[in-house]
Scaffold this motif. Structure first.
Motif: not given
Length: 761
Positions: A734-739
């Motif tokens: 989720k963190r990576v996709l948000a970046e």
């Protein structure tokens, strides 16, 4: 070798021999003491009337049991004669229809493909892949895979799969070779696949020698073979442990492969399968000459049906051509050439097991003294010396180990079929979705609710850990290389000086006569209605069955019978242990000495090496930022598996498929395409896990695609209790996709991901 080192080795061999002799004598003494104690406890004094009653009841019971016993033996003989007259058809518990007969092929062989007709109440699912079961041609006839309703055939049918079997006829086609057989079986696989064009590639399951036959087919035609299941199949023929696997020394004791040629020459150019059955019976003389008959005698009211059913199959002896058995012994059992890629099926053409790309399930047992676990699985380490080599090759191997069942129990035990084979069938639909690697398969039982429920756990293992099955890190296999060399010399001498004489003297007719009087056959037709002493026994035995006399099970006569049975069994076991210890010791003294004198001989295994990543790895890593939604979903699943320690439960895999399987897109792809994605993403996750996570946005360039993946992950987390490692992976995703599609540096510059294309990785 230094003389002092050689003396140390001799001393170690002598010490092991002494210990084994002591253990054999101790076991015999313990058995006799236990039997004597039981007899003494049951032999309490009786009053004259009780003693008389006990004597009379036991005498009548023993006489009736004797009558019924010999009548059962007569029935066995009659069944054998009837089976011979019928042409020895497969002993299946299911009806079947013939689909193809290889005797009519361009390269004929005495094999046929049959379709098992589902019994009443069983409905097949046209969307499920078919099964093709190959039974062993190891002396007996076909049918062991479907011997009972609860069997490999039975549970595959219950699961909705169409089931086919490879059967064979009693006599080989003149001139047929092992290559002809393998090519015929490969053609059967193609026929099955053509009959089910909308299904995935067929499962090929092989029992015992049918297991290596299945692997040969997969090596010849890997594009048409689906998952492979090998049950109790010898593949690494020199493997085993001292004091556990006496059959592996047979080649050395007999001087190599020349004895198989001799047996074929004495058969008029045909090898009698009864010789192979002799080898099996040699292993356990207590059961061969006493145990199974005493079990029949002692349980005469319940045992005859089971005894007769099994003996119909055990007494069906099938034949091979001289060239077939010679190829098998020289290339497999003595030469051990299969895993080394040296077993040729045509000049300059070898069976290459590395060409097999289908997932492989190996079922073995610690209680199997015919195909010990080392022989069933060591070939994996021979082909792929390290775990990384196995993964880089994109291969999936699943190992299932039973703790105690014997060789035949792997195939004919109803309990094993209900537990192990049923779960293997259940796993088939999911095994192609596993990342490359070696997995240990364990089966858990849930007895709550009154009905046993099973679940399977798959745990990642290391190829290097297979060495734990060996006592001596496979150094004890070195003398078998000497056996192979000696065998070649003896075989050449035999072919030069003996074969021309015997082939001219022993005609096919003489061979048939010699087969007819083989002790295993004579024991059957000699105890049948052809024997006038037994022909008139039936009415007396029937009368005894109807007038059974009860006996005092706690009386001294029964205790004396049990004592004698235990004493006889213990005596046979003592003989077997002393014999096996002596044979093994002399084997290592002879061939071990020759091996020590040859500096070129080394252990079959090699130490762990630093893997050089092949071109396939470089190619996969070059696609870090290439792919679509399915690639991204598979990558996330593999990251979760890696972070979670590599353990997976079949019940959870089923839930995942039910919850998100269709939306991921993997199931809609042809099996080969789906496996290609899994192999590629597993290499990426294995070699570059951080980059695999960081480049996920490149596989999901649109907000809709990222939102869809996150929706699927949330759905899984809401319905399945994953561990904290999986939850952490989801949080990272989720963190990576948000970046966004690329990582940003401290001053806003784009930091490119490393490119592995063309590098020696």
């Amino acid at each position: 070798m230094d003389p002092l080192d050689m003396m140390k080795v001799y001393g170690r061999v002598a010490e092991i021999y002494r210990l084994r002799l002591g253990e054999a004598v101790s076991a015999y003494g313990a058995a006799m003491r236990g039997a004597a104690s039981a007899f003494a406890a049951a032999g309490r004094p009786q009053d004259p009337v009780s003693a008389w009653r006990d004597t009379v009841s036991y005498t009548f019971d023993a006489a009736q049991r004797s009558l019924i016993f010999w009548d059962t033996m007569r029935q066995r003989g009659n069944n054998w004669i009837a089976h011979e007259k019928a042409g020895k058809p497969p002993l299946l518990a299911f009806d079947y229809e013939t689909i193809a007969d290889a005797r009519s092929f361009a390269r004929p062989a005495n094999y046929a493909l049959v379709r098992i007709l589902p019994p009443e109440g069983v409905t097949l699912d046209p969307d499920k892949r078919p099964f093709l079961i190959i039974d062993p041609r190891a002396g007996h006839g076909p049918g062991i895979g479907g011997f009972k309703a609860d069997s490999e055939v039975g549970f595959a049918l219950k699961a909705g799969h169409a089931v086919y079997m490879v059967i064979f006829f009693p006599e080989p086609v003149p001139g047929q070779t092992l290559a002809d057989v393998s090519l015929a079986e490969a053609e059967f696989v193609r026929i099955v696949r053509e009959r089910h064009p909308t299904c995935d590639k067929p499962v090929v399951m092989g029992n015992c020698q049918g297991g290596w036959a299945a692997m040969l087919v997969a090596a010849l035609d890997p594009d048409n073979v689906g998952p492979i299941v090998v049950n109790g199949a010898p593949m690494s023929y020199w493997a085993g442990n001292d004091a556990e696997n006496p059959m592996r020394y047979a080649g050395g004791v007999l001087g190599g492969a020349w004895t198989a040629s001799l047996a074929a020459d004495l058969g008029g150019g045909v090898f009698d399968g009864a010789y192979l059955v002799d080898n099996f019976e040699y292993l356990n003389p207590a059961n061969t000459y006493f145990g199974k008959y005493y079990t029949l005698y002692s349980r005469i009211d319940t045992e005859p049906a089971r005894f007769l059913e099994f003996e119909r199959w055990w007494g069906g002896y099938f034949l091979m051509n001289r060239e077939e058995i010679k190829w098998i012994v020289e290339n497999l059992f003595v030469g051990n050439k299969l895993a080394a890629g040296k077993a040729e099926w045509a000049p300059g053409k070898s069976f290459d097991l590395k060409a097999v790309r289908s997932p492989i399930i190996i079922f073995a047992s610690l209680g199997d003294n015919i195909t010990p676990p080392q022989q069933a699985i060591n070939w994996v380490a021979d082909l792929y010396p390290t775990t990384q080599a196995l993964k880089n090759a994109g291969q999936v191997v699943v190992g299932l180990m039973h703790e105690s069942v014997g060789h035949l129990g792997i195939f004919v035990s109803g309990a094993v079929a209900r537990r192990e084979h049923a779960q293997i069938v259940d796993l088939i639909d999911h095994v192609e979705g596993l990342a490359p690697g070696l997995y240990g398969m364990t089966i858990e039982e849930d007895h709550s609710g009154g009905e046993v429920k099973y679940d399977v756990t798959l745990t990642e293992r290391q190829v290097e850990d297979l060495d734990l099955l060996q006592k001596y890190s496979r150094n004890d296999e070195i003398p078998f290389e000497v056996v192979a060399n000696v065998s070649q010399v003896n075989a050449r001498a035999y072919e030069t000086f003996v074969h021309p004489v015997l082939s001219a003297v022993v005609t096919p007719e003489m061979g048939r006569v010699l087969r007819a009087v083989h002790p295993l056959r004579a024991a059957r037709w000699g105890l049948s209605d052809l024997n006038p002493l037994l022909a008139a026994l039936a009415p007396f035995a029937e009368f005894a069955r109807g007038q059974r006399t009860p006996r005092n099970e706690d009386g001294p006569h029964v205790a004396a019978e049990h004592f004698m049975a235990t004493a006889i069994t213990a005596g046979f076991d003592l003989y077997r242990q002393l014999r096996d210890a002596t044979v093994e010791t002399e084997f290592f003294r002879l061939y071990g000495t020759l091996a020590m004198l040859d500096p070129d001989l080394t252990a079959p295994t090699t130490p762990a090496i630093v893997e050089q990543r092949p071109v396939e790895v470089a190619s996969a890593l070059a696609t870090l930022r290439e792919g679509g939604f399915t690639d991204a979903a598979v990558r996330v699943a593999l990251l979760a598996q890696k972070r979670g320690g590599g353990q997976q439960r079949l019940s959870i895999l089923k839930q995942i498929r039910e919850l998100v399987g269709q939306e991921v897109g993997l199931l809609a792809l042809p099996a080969d395409d789906g496996q290609a994605i899994i192999r590629r993403q597993s290499i990426i996750v294995e070699h570059a896990p951080d980059e695999a996570l960081a480049t996920l946005p490149a596989l999901l360039p649109t907000p809709e695609a990222r939102a869809h993946l996150l929706t699927l992950l949330d759905r899984l987390l809401a319905n399945i209790a994953f561990g904290p490692d999986v939850n952490d992976v989801v949080a990272d995703v989720k963190r990576v996709l948000a970046e966004g599609p690329a990582r940003q540096g401290a001053e806003g510059q784009v930091i490119p991901f490393p490119s592995y294309a063309g590098q020696a990785v």
